[in-house]
Design a protein around this motif. Sequence first.
Motif, PDB file in Angstrom:
ATOM      1  N   ARG A 114       5.299  -9.405 -16.326  1.00 15.96           N
ATOM      2  CA  ARG A 114       4.366  -9.764 -17.387  1.00 15.96           C
ATOM      3  C   ARG A 114       3.079 -10.285 -16.758  1.00 15.96           C
ATOM      4  O   ARG A 114       3.116 -11.041 -15.784  1.00 15.96           O
ATOM      5  N   VAL A 115       1.957  -9.890 -17.306  1.00 13.39           N
ATOM      6  CA  VAL A 115       0.682 -10.381 -16.808  1.00 13.39           C
ATOM      7  C   VAL A 115       0.451 -11.756 -17.413  1.00 13.39           C
ATOM      8  O   VAL A 115       0.155 -11.884 -18.596  1.00 13.39           O
ATOM      9  N   THR A 116       0.613 -12.788 -16.617  1.00 15.57           N
ATOM     10  CA  THR A 116       0.424 -14.161 -17.045  1.00 15.57           C
ATOM     11  C   THR A 116      -0.722 -14.783 -16.245  1.00 15.57           C
ATOM     12  O   THR A 116      -1.229 -14.179 -15.283  1.00 15.57           O
ATOM     13  N   ARG A 117      -1.111 -15.977 -16.627  1.00 14.04           N
ATOM     14  CA  ARG A 117      -2.145 -16.679 -15.866  1.00 14.04           C
ATOM     15  C   ARG A 117      -1.724 -16.832 -14.399  1.00 14.04           C
ATOM     16  O   ARG A 117      -2.527 -16.605 -13.485  1.00 14.04           O
ATOM     17  N   GLN A 118      -0.448 -17.194 -14.180  1.00 12.40           N
ATOM     18  CA  GLN A 118       0.043 -17.386 -12.820  1.00 12.40           C
ATOM     19  C   GLN A 118       0.033 -16.085 -12.032  1.00 12.40           C
ATOM     20  O   GLN A 118      -0.413 -16.035 -10.877  1.00 12.40           O
ATOM     21  N   ASN A 119       0.523 -14.999 -12.646  1.00 12.99           N
ATOM     22  CA  ASN A 119       0.541 -13.715 -11.958  1.00 12.99           C
ATOM     23  C   ASN A 119      -0.872 -13.216 -11.663  1.00 12.99           C
ATOM     24  O   ASN A 119      -1.136 -12.662 -10.589  1.00 12.99           O
ATOM     25  N   ALA A 120      -1.776 -13.389 -12.630  1.00 14.22           N
ATOM     26  CA  ALA A 120      -3.154 -12.947 -12.424  1.00 14.22           C
ATOM     27  C   ALA A 120      -3.799 -13.706 -11.276  1.00 14.22           C
ATOM     28  O   ALA A 120      -4.515 -13.127 -10.454  1.00 14.22           O
ATOM     29  N   THR A 121      -3.536 -15.009 -11.191  1.00 14.97           N
ATOM     30  CA  THR A 121      -4.091 -15.812 -10.107  1.00 14.97           C
ATOM     31  C   THR A 121      -3.572 -15.326  -8.753  1.00 14.97           C
ATOM     32  O   THR A 121      -4.328 -15.227  -7.777  1.00 14.97           O
ATOM     33  N   ARG A 122      -2.276 -15.004  -8.693  1.00 10.77           N
ATOM     34  CA  ARG A 122      -1.698 -14.479  -7.451  1.00 10.77           C
ATOM     35  C   ARG A 122      -2.312 -13.141  -7.071  1.00 10.77           C
ATOM     36  O   ARG A 122      -2.688 -12.924  -5.907  1.00 10.77           O
ATOM     37  N   VAL A 123      -2.443 -12.245  -8.049  1.00 10.57           N
ATOM     38  CA  VAL A 123      -2.991 -10.914  -7.767  1.00 10.57           C
ATOM     39  C   VAL A 123      -4.445 -11.019  -7.309  1.00 10.57           C
ATOM     40  O   VAL A 123      -4.869 -10.290  -6.400  1.00 10.57           O
ATOM     41  N   ILE A 124      -5.211 -11.909  -7.921  1.00 12.45           N
ATOM     42  CA  ILE A 124      -6.601 -12.102  -7.495  1.00 12.45           C
ATOM     43  C   ILE A 124      -6.652 -12.470  -6.021  1.00 12.45           C
ATOM     44  O   ILE A 124      -7.444 -11.915  -5.241  1.00 12.45           O
ATOM     45  N   SER A 125      -5.794 -13.401  -5.604  1.00 12.03           N
ATOM     46  CA  SER A 125      -5.761 -13.821  -4.206  1.00 12.03           C
ATOM     47  C   SER A 125      -5.385 -12.663  -3.288  1.00 12.03           C
ATOM     48  O   SER A 125      -6.008 -12.458  -2.242  1.00 12.03           O
TER      49      SER A 125
END
Length: 234
Positions: free
Chosen positions: A184-195
Motif C-alpha cells: 500500500r502506498v502510505t506516507r511511510q512507504n512514500a518516504t522510504r521510496v523517495i530516499s
Amino acid sequence: MTQKPTSTRNAAGGETSLRQIAYERIEDLLNWGRLRPGQIISQRELVEMTGVTLGSVREAIPRFEAEGLLQTVPQRGLMVPSLDVAFVREAYQMRRLIELGAVPDLCGRLEKSVVQGWIDWHLDARARLGQDEVDSLSGFLRDFQLFDWQMHSHMVEAMENKLISNVYRVTAIKIRMAAQSRVRVTRQNATRVISEHLDFLTPLLQGQCDATAQALSRHINQSLTLALGGTIPA
C-alpha cells in the motif's frame, strides 16, 4: 464513476483510435487494482467501467490476451489471471535485467535537466510529507505513485528500444497486479521510496554509473521484498 472519452486526438495531433482508448482505460483498471487477479468480468461490465463502446472493448481484448493480462473463460467472460509467488520473483528478475541494463544509456543519453527535475520533485515531495498535515494525502499519494511509475518507464525508454519498453510496460502491470494486495502506498512507504530514488538519482546526475546501478539494484530488492509480503527494517 464512468469515464467519458473527451477527445480522439493524441498529443501529437493524430487520431487516437477508440480501441487504443479502450486499451488504456482497461490498463488503468489493472494498474490501480480495480480489476484484481482471479476476478471474472464481462465485456459489458468493462464498457460500464471505461465509458467506451462495446466494439472498442472487443477490439482491445485480443491485445490483453496476447500480453497475458486477461484470459477468456468460455461461458463466463474474462478473467484477470492469478499471479503466484514464482511469477513475482520472475517478473522482478525481468525488471532488474531491463532497468539495470538501461543505466549506461541513462548516463549517456538522459539530459541532466531531466534528472535534476526528478530530484527536485522528490525533495519537494519529501518536504510535503514531513509536514504534520498534508492537504488531500490520498490524492498526493496517488500522484506520487503515478510519478514513480512514469519515472521508471522514462528511464527504460532511454534505451530507445520499443520492444524492450513494451516488455517492461507489461511486466510492470503484472507486478502491480500481483503486489497490490500486499503493498500500500502510505506516507511511510512514500518516504522510504523517495530516499531510495534519491540514492540512485544523485549519482546519476553526477554521471556515476556504477553507484547508480548499485543503488537502483537495492531499490528493486526492497520492492521485491515488500511484493512478497516481507518487511523492511525502519
